[in-house]
Design an enzyme around this catalytic site. Sequence first.
Site, PDB file in Angstrom:
ATOM      1  NE  ARG A  10      10.363  -6.845  -3.105  1.00 44.59           N
ATOM      2  CZ  ARG A  10       8.893  -6.700  -3.280  1.00 44.59           C
ATOM      3  NH1 ARG A  10       8.078  -7.611  -2.686  1.00 44.59           N
ATOM      4  NH2 ARG A  10       8.162  -5.593  -3.835  1.00 44.59           N
ATOM      5  CG  ASP A  11       6.967  -8.685  -6.480  1.00 39.29           C
ATOM      6  OD1 ASP A  11       6.463  -9.554  -5.960  1.00 39.29           O
ATOM      7  OD2 ASP A  11       6.330  -7.500  -6.395  1.00 39.29           O
ATOM      8  CG  HIS A  14       6.703 -13.206  -4.261  1.00 38.54           C
ATOM      9  ND1 HIS A  14       6.311 -13.610  -3.045  1.00 38.54           N
ATOM     10  CD2 HIS A  14       6.485 -11.977  -4.176  1.00 38.54           C
ATOM     11  CE1 HIS A  14       6.163 -12.809  -2.245  1.00 38.54           C
ATOM     12  NE2 HIS A  14       6.480 -11.655  -2.584  1.00 38.54           N
ATOM     13  CB  SER A 164      -0.373  -6.048  -2.741  1.00 39.36           C
ATOM     14  OG  SER A 164       0.187  -4.872  -1.981  1.00 39.36           O
ATOM     15  CG  HIS A 191       4.507  -2.424  -6.787  1.00 44.37           C
ATOM     16  ND1 HIS A 191       6.105  -3.004  -6.771  1.00 44.37           N
ATOM     17  CD2 HIS A 191       3.921  -3.670  -6.464  1.00 44.37           C
ATOM     18  CE1 HIS A 191       6.048  -4.249  -6.356  1.00 44.37           C
ATOM     19  NE2 HIS A 191       4.787  -4.565  -6.576  1.00 44.37           N
ATOM     20  CG  HIS A 193       1.352  -7.141  -8.605  1.00 43.79           C
ATOM     21  ND1 HIS A 193       2.217  -8.263  -8.769  1.00 43.79           N
ATOM     22  CD2 HIS A 193       1.770  -6.590  -7.441  1.00 43.79           C
ATOM     23  CE1 HIS A 193       3.230  -8.431  -7.551  1.00 43.79           C
ATOM     24  NE2 HIS A 193       2.872  -7.259  -6.831  1.00 43.79           N
TER      25      HIS A 193
END
EC number: 4.1.3.39
Length: 347
Positions: A10-11, A14, A164, A191, A193
């Site tokens: 999913r991510d 990107h 995010s 989550h 990054h």
Amino acid sequence: MILISDATLRDGNHAIRHQLSAAQIHAYARAADEAGIDIVEVGHGNGLGGSSCLLGQTPIGDRLMLETARAALRTSRLGVHFIPGLGKAADIALALEIGVDVVRVATHCTEANVSARFIEQTRVAGRTAFGVLMMSHMAPSDVLLAQAKLMERYGAQAVVLMDSAGYSTPSLVRAKVERLVDGLDIDVGFHAHNNLGLAVANSLVALEAGARIVDACVKGFGAGAGNTQLETLVAAMEREGHDTRTTFEHVMALARGTEAFLNPKTPHIQPANIASGLYGLFSGYVPHIQKAAQEFGVNEFELYKRLAERKLVAGQEDIIIEEASRLARERDVQRATDGVRISELSA
């Protein structure tokens, strides 16, 4: 036991402009299942209903992506990301029909109220609903707790804080996760990054602060500078004594195996990714900002600053064009003014 939610399908989408194929989805889902991953998240990078001209179009639709993954999974649960407004109730209904186990309903960190009907829809169907607070760096701990309490009241069985923009440092993560853990009666997740090179460190701090769910992607495959690298995270978790369903050996085999059919490159932290993290902009915006800066002939890093002042959240790609255009006009006016001054001095 710590639950690992794998967002590679999913991510990770990107990182390749949402171009994962059905064959890649099936192969990775099967391999992740065999590796003992708890949840395998699948879909467009922006979640259910995200495929569009603005956000990027997938070569296959949500139905085929989810049916493909569902057929490959035996013990791992199938998860989806859902942003109200990008997706509709009908998209969740489709996912539930196909057999999705976990629906992660994601809102901006101050807009949890829009998650109510979708969390309820998932729970009524007997499936697991997580609330997700995106861009969590944009709100203080007390506000995040109040928003998480709304999601808990709506029926969410966990709330995940999503960094995010890759903006957060360990001290910020600790303070916010501890606040939620102390104030909620449901599990808390995190989550990360890697824009500032802190994804694994932040995830470990979140676990120390009481989080029970962590997100990761194989080889860090994800938006911007990538997500928490699954293999590195599991190795560090084993060192720290955290119990999971998988092992370092299993996730290393998973990572090596993907080279044959997915070959995700571990993202490098580029100057643009650091700027995105520093200014708190959604990691997926980097290619859009670079493109706009080039098209309008403006300074890329000045554009980051302008967009940070606008407090952009996910799904506002049009404002990138707006601000790049404004910078270009301001530049042209300044050049014209400077030209007049030079002429006057020369006269």
